[in-house]
Each structure stands twice: as structure tokens, then as C-alpha cells.
Design a protein around this motif. Structure first.
Motif, PDB file in Angstrom:
ATOM      1  N   PHE A   2       0.841  -1.191   0.000  1.00 37.75           N
ATOM      2  CA  PHE A   2       0.000   0.000   0.000  1.00 37.75           C
ATOM      3  C   PHE A   2       0.884   1.253   0.000  1.00 37.75           C
ATOM      4  O   PHE A   2       1.996   1.243   0.517  1.00 37.75           O
ATOM      5  N   PRO A   3       0.373   2.325  -0.623  1.00 38.57           N
ATOM      6  CA  PRO A   3       1.179   3.553  -0.672  1.00 38.57           C
ATOM      7  C   PRO A   3       1.225   4.241   0.696  1.00 38.57           C
ATOM      8  O   PRO A   3       0.306   4.103   1.480  1.00 38.57           O
ATOM      9  N   CYS A  12       3.362  11.591  11.549  1.00 35.53           N
ATOM     10  CA  CYS A  12       3.920  10.576  12.468  1.00 35.53           C
ATOM     11  C   CYS A  12       5.209  11.088  13.095  1.00 35.53           C
ATOM     12  O   CYS A  12       5.444  10.917  14.290  1.00 35.53           O
ATOM     13  N   LEU A  15       4.515  13.549  15.787  1.00 39.38           N
ATOM     14  CA  LEU A  15       4.007  12.840  16.969  1.00 39.38           C
ATOM     15  C   LEU A  15       5.155  12.209  17.761  1.00 39.38           C
ATOM     16  O   LEU A  15       5.234  12.331  18.981  1.00 39.38           O
ATOM     17  N   LEU A  16       6.076  11.575  17.032  1.00 44.33           N
ATOM     18  CA  LEU A  16       7.208  10.917  17.691  1.00 44.33           C
ATOM     19  C   LEU A  16       8.113  11.945  18.362  1.00 44.33           C
ATOM     20  O   LEU A  16       8.595  11.741  19.468  1.00 44.33           O
ATOM     21  N   TYR A  19       6.767  13.196  21.661  1.00 37.06           N
ATOM     22  CA  TYR A  19       6.933  12.276  22.776  1.00 37.06           C
ATOM     23  C   TYR A  19       8.368  12.229  23.298  1.00 37.06           C
ATOM     24  O   TYR A  19       8.615  11.803  24.405  1.00 37.06           O
TER      25      TYR A  19
ATOM     26  N   SER B  11      -7.504   0.337  -0.281  1.00 46.25           N
ATOM     27  CA  SER B  11      -6.290  -0.391   0.079  1.00 46.25           C
ATOM     28  C   SER B  11      -5.774   0.050   1.449  1.00 46.25           C
ATOM     29  O   SER B  11      -5.388  -0.763   2.286  1.00 46.25           O
ATOM     30  N   TRP B  12      -5.787   1.371   1.661  1.00 47.83           N
ATOM     31  CA  TRP B  12      -5.380   1.924   2.963  1.00 47.83           C
ATOM     32  C   TRP B  12      -6.270   1.365   4.070  1.00 47.83           C
ATOM     33  O   TRP B  12      -5.785   0.949   5.107  1.00 47.83           O
ATOM     34  N   TRP B  15      -5.402  -2.324   4.852  1.00 45.26           N
ATOM     35  CA  TRP B  15      -4.124  -2.530   5.523  1.00 45.26           C
ATOM     36  C   TRP B  15      -4.135  -1.994   6.962  1.00 45.26           C
ATOM     37  O   TRP B  15      -3.593  -2.627   7.859  1.00 45.26           O
ATOM     38  N   LEU B  19      -3.393  -4.206  10.296  1.00 44.70           N
ATOM     39  CA  LEU B  19      -2.286  -3.863  11.205  1.00 44.70           C
ATOM     40  C   LEU B  19      -2.766  -3.505  12.609  1.00 44.70           C
ATOM     41  O   LEU B  19      -2.116  -3.826  13.598  1.00 44.70           O
ATOM     42  N   PRO B  88      18.232  -0.092  52.606  1.00 39.90           N
ATOM     43  CA  PRO B  88      18.537   0.975  51.649  1.00 39.90           C
ATOM     44  C   PRO B  88      18.923   2.272  52.363  1.00 39.90           C
ATOM     45  O   PRO B  88      18.219   2.698  53.283  1.00 39.90           O
ATOM     46  N   ASN B 127      25.682  16.249  47.843  1.00 39.29           N
ATOM     47  CA  ASN B 127      25.806  16.193  46.378  1.00 39.29           C
ATOM     48  C   ASN B 127      26.593  17.405  45.879  1.00 39.29           C
ATOM     49  O   ASN B 127      27.149  18.160  46.674  1.00 39.29           O
ATOM     50  N   TRP B 216       8.874   3.648  25.424  1.00 40.94           N
ATOM     51  CA  TRP B 216       8.463   4.735  24.541  1.00 40.94           C
ATOM     52  C   TRP B 216       7.873   4.196  23.232  1.00 40.94           C
ATOM     53  O   TRP B 216       6.879   4.694  22.734  1.00 40.94           O
ATOM     54  N   ARG B 219       4.302   2.776  23.719  1.00 42.34           N
ATOM     55  CA  ARG B 219       3.319   3.855  23.903  1.00 42.34           C
ATOM     56  C   ARG B 219       2.991   4.507  22.556  1.00 42.34           C
ATOM     57  O   ARG B 219       1.837   4.785  22.252  1.00 42.34           O
ATOM     58  N   THR B 220       4.021   4.698  21.733  1.00 44.07           N
ATOM     59  CA  THR B 220       3.818   5.306  20.415  1.00 44.07           C
ATOM     60  C   THR B 220       2.983   4.381  19.527  1.00 44.07           C
ATOM     61  O   THR B 220       2.105   4.843  18.787  1.00 44.07           O
ATOM     62  N   ASP B 223      -0.542   4.689  20.429  1.00 41.51           N
ATOM     63  CA  ASP B 223      -1.052   5.973  19.917  1.00 41.51           C
ATOM     64  C   ASP B 223      -1.378   5.855  18.425  1.00 41.51           C
ATOM     65  O   ASP B 223      -2.420   6.320  17.960  1.00 41.51           O
ATOM     66  N   LEU B 224      -0.463   5.230  17.708  1.00 44.85           N
ATOM     67  CA  LEU B 224      -0.679   5.067  16.265  1.00 44.85           C
ATOM     68  C   LEU B 224      -1.904   4.187  16.007  1.00 44.85           C
ATOM     69  O   LEU B 224      -2.654   4.418  15.054  1.00 44.85           O
ATOM     70  N   ILE B 227      -4.926   6.303  16.431  1.00 41.55           N
ATOM     71  CA  ILE B 227      -5.099   7.174  15.254  1.00 41.55           C
ATOM     72  C   ILE B 227      -5.624   6.357  14.079  1.00 41.55           C
ATOM     73  O   ILE B 227      -6.519   6.789  13.342  1.00 41.55           O
TER      74      ILE B 227
END
Lengths: 173, 252
Positions: A2-3, A12, A15-16, A19, B11-12, B15, B19, B88, B127, B216, B219-220, B223-224, B227
Motif C-alpha cells: 500500500f502507498p 507521524c 508525533l514521535l 513524545y 487499500s489503505w 491494511w 495492522l 537501603p 551532592n 516509549w 506507547r507510540t 497511539d498510532l 489514530i
């Protein structure tokens, strides 16, 4: 396959990048500079050794046990300066207190490490501490107004101000 | 709208659906579990899996560095914490020197000096704001066995109370700190003190839900996924509207 549009790639990336910005240590005033600015002459660096009684009193002022058996301070005449740390939410806030004649002359946030609540460093907040005194029962003589979103930091600094006034009384009979 | 663009969107849509499906399943299951934390008792289940604990910075026994202090006692460094036996005492780097003086003992790390009583009780942690240097590289000794701190700002000799420091330019020798090894039972006690009861299942599921369990990157990814779900909804509704507006085909 896919494109993958270039615009979406940029979004993206933004966004990265957003963070990757994380909390860090902000030094607003170096502790040694705070000491230099606080006295007209060169102050003497001293230590207050904490007895069992003093530690018990500190616990009532601070609301928790103090880790350690001695606290450093700087003194010139009746004026003392204290650099103390207290955890706001997860990280310690390094704060400088200047006291003379049982009255607070100045409170400055020196190093701030939390991600939120840094507004406590601004004069609109720190000016409230000028003139503070301890009353009976180790309470402050006036109320410190909070800042929304910085409650834990405000509480930490209020506790420290009580502690510094108490410690000043301990070293200046 | 021409046909190729429609195909691109389709197509988008396909996919993104594939995913994000796996992450959506994780989000849904963990979300359901979190919604019923009390009923499922997620808070009361403690996990002690070493792989999982390492994700939370609770390192295992292999990273313990131990040194002898006050003859029969030990100072150990584990996960950024310094322990006197299993107690400690302070946060800090690996000790570079242990100086047992008349009045108290000092543990020197690269950034802190930790003062202890002879019983191992913490006196003070100093310190860089209280010391004349930012980084200590080694602890040396003068020919008459007085300690010297070798730092980024030169060599410093402490006074009796370790409050004030004077520059030192004469000769000194550096003796590396000898390591020792804890017994298996001592290691277990230290790990227990360091790790506490482990990590609650609630914490693990919450971090899996937000992706924080994988740092990190996790978490990203979450987020993706969020979206992607929003885009799927938009493209799905768009496609449905286009179809519903199309005039019905008449048969002759």
C-alpha cells in the motif's frame, strides 16, 4: 504494497518528536549562587546534628521521618540560609530558604525536576513566603494559596518552609 | 472521484484494519480487565517474573556490586540504590571508595558522598551543590593515609567533619575498592528489599493497555493504533455514504 503518503509520514514524525520531550532537571538558581546572594558577607557553613527529640519534632513538622542525622546550613549573625529537598510527586525539589529573626526573608525554588507544577518557581507564588513565621504548634502564621495543577509541589514547599523555620529556631536560641 | 483514488483509500482501509487489529484486541481485553479491577482482584496479585521485573527497572541479582564495610558488614549497589547490608540508605552510583574514619564512614560515589555512622545509620548525603566538584573519579590516600578525592576540579582533602575541602597537590596513591560476593541467602534478602512484593497485575495490565510496558516505542504504537482506528472509522463511514448516495441501478 500500500502507498504511504508523505503528509502522513510527517504527521507521524511530529508525533514521535513530541513524545521525545521528557521531564528534565531545571536549574533556576545554583545553590552556591543562592548562598552568595543571601548574605552581605561570607557566611559560615555549619551543621545541625539531629538529636532524638529534634527528629521527633521534625517528624511532626514534616509529616514523615527525616532521613539523616545532620543538616547543613549557612549563618551570618542572626541570618540563616537552608537548602532543603522534598519530593513533590516523584522527584525532589531543591529549595533555598533565607530566615532572619524567626521570619522568612525569601524562598527560592533552585532546582525543579518534576514534569508538572513548575509554576511554583514564579514570584507570584514564592512572594507569599516572605514574612512567614511559625506559630504555636509549628503552624504557619498565614495561609499559602495553592496553584491548580501544582498541588503536590505547593504542599511540598509549604512543608519545607515550616521545616526551615523550625530548624532556624533550633540553631538561633 | 476517479477509480484509482477510490482503490487507494480502500487499500489503505484494508491494511490499516489488518495492522491495527492485533493492538485493538490487546486494547479491548486489557480495557475490559481494567474496568473490573476490584472484581478480578488485579491489585492483590503480585508478579515476580524476573523478565517482567527487569522491565520495571527491578534488576536481578547479577547486577549487585558488593563491598566490605565495618569488617563484617556490606555495602551493595543495585539498580541505582545503595544498601547497608539489606537496608537501603541512599540513591547513588556504584561506590568508588569507602573511607572509615574516626567519627564516621564515608561512601564516595561519582556524584555523592554518603556519610554513615559506625552502625550504618545515614548521617547525610552530600551532592554537587554542597561539594567543590561535580564528578569524583577516584579516592586516593596521602602517604600518611589521609583520604584525597580525585575529581573533575582537582584533588581535594576533606577536614575532620567532611564539611570543607582544601585543594591537595602532593603525592597520593589510589587503591581500588575490593569487591566481595554475597551468599545466596544474603542476595535473596537484598533482592527482597529492592523489589518489595514485586509488581501488581493491575500495574502490568495498565501498562500493557497504554503500551508503556514496552517503553516509549510501545506507547507510540498504541497511539498510532488509536489514530488508525479513527482513520478507519472516517474512511469506513465515507465509503458507506458514497455507496448509499449512488443512484440505484435499474434493470430493463
Amino acid at each position: 504494497m500500500f502507498p504511504f503518503p508523505l503528509k502522513l509520514y510527517y504527521y507521524c514524525l511530529i508525533l514521535l518528536t513530541a513524545y521525545s520531550v521528557s521531564a528534565k532537571e531545571d536549574i533556576y538558581l545554583k545553590p552556591d549562587t543562592f548562598i552568595e546572594q543571601s548574605f552581605d558577607g561570607v557566611p559560615e557553613q555549619k551543621v545541625l546534628w539531629l538529636t532524638k527529640d529534634t527528629k521527633a519534632n521534625i517528624k511532626s513538622v514534616l509529616g514523615r521521618d527525616y532521613q539523616g542525622l545532620r543538616i547543613r546550613y549557612w549563618q551570618l549573625g542572626d541570618r540563616t540560609a537552608w537548602i532543603l529537598e522534598e519530593i513533590g510527586k516523584v522527584k525532589p525539589i531543591t529549595t533555598g530558604f533565607l530566615i532572619e529573626g524567626d521570619q522568612m526573608l525569601q524562598m527560592r525554588v533552585l532546582i525543579y525536576r518534576e514534569s508538572h507544577g513548575w509554576e511554583v518557581r514564579y514570584p507570584f507564588f514564592t512572594d507569599q513566603f516572605t514574612g512567614l513565621e511559625l506559630e504555636n504548634g509549628n503552624k504557619l502564621n498565614k495561609k499559602i494559596d495553592g496553584i491548580s495543577g501544582a498541588t503536590l509541589s505547593v504542599n511540598a514547599l509549604t512543608r519545607l518552609s515550616r521545616l526551615s523555620l523550625f530548624l532556624h529556631q533550633e540553631v538561633t536560641p | 472521484m476517479n477509480l484509482p483514488r477510490k482503490r487507494v483509500i480502500l487499500s489503505w482501509h484494508r491494511w490499516m484494519g489488518f495492522l491495527s487489529a492485533l493492538f485493538l484486541v490487546v486494547l479491548s481485553i486489557t480495557g475490559l480487565a481494567l474496568n473490573h479491577t476490584e472484581r478480578l482482584g488485579l491489585d492483590s496479585v503480585q508478579i515476580k517474573n524476573s523478565l517482567l521485573l527487569s522491565r520495571y527497572g527491578m534488576s536481578n541479582g547479577t547486577q549487585i556490586k558488593t563491598f566490605r564495610i565495618h569488617r563484617a558488614n556490606t555495602v551493595s549497589h543495585l539498580g541505582g540504590q545503595i544498601f547497608y547490608n539489606a537496608h537501603p540508605i541512599s540513591n547513588g552510583e556504584t561506590p568508588l571508595g569507602i573511607i572509615e574514619g574516626e567519627r564516621f564512614t564515608v561512601i564516595a560515589t561519582s556524584t555523592n558522598l554518603i556519610y554513615l555512622t559506625s552502625q550504618g545509620e545515614l548521617i547525610e548525603t552530600a551532592n554537587h551543590s554542597q561539594l567543590p566538584f561535580k564528578e569524583l573519579t577516584a579516592v586516593g590516600y596521602t602517604p600518611n593515609k589521609k583520604p584525597v578525592l580525585i575529581t573533575d576540579t582537582g584533588q581535594w582533602k576533606p577536614d575532620r567533619d567532611w564539611l570543607n575541602f582544601k585543594t591537595y597537590d602532593s603525592s597520593y596513591t589510589v587503591e581500588p575498592l575490593a569487591k566481595t560476593v554475597l551468599s545466596e541467602s544474603e542476595t535473596d534478602v537484598l533482592l527482597e528489599a529492592f523489589q518489595g512484593g514485586g509488581v501488581s497485575l493491575y500495574r502490568v495490565i495498565l501498562d500493557l493497555h497504554s503500551g508503556r510496558l514496552f517503553g516509549w516505542g510501545g506507547r507510540t504504537l498504541m497511539d498510532l493504533t488509536a489514530i488508525a482506528i479513527l482513520l478507519l472509522i472516517t474512511s469506513g463511514i465515507g465509503g458507506w455514504l458514497r455507496k448509499s448516495r449512488r443512484p440505484p441501478t435499474t434493470t430493463k
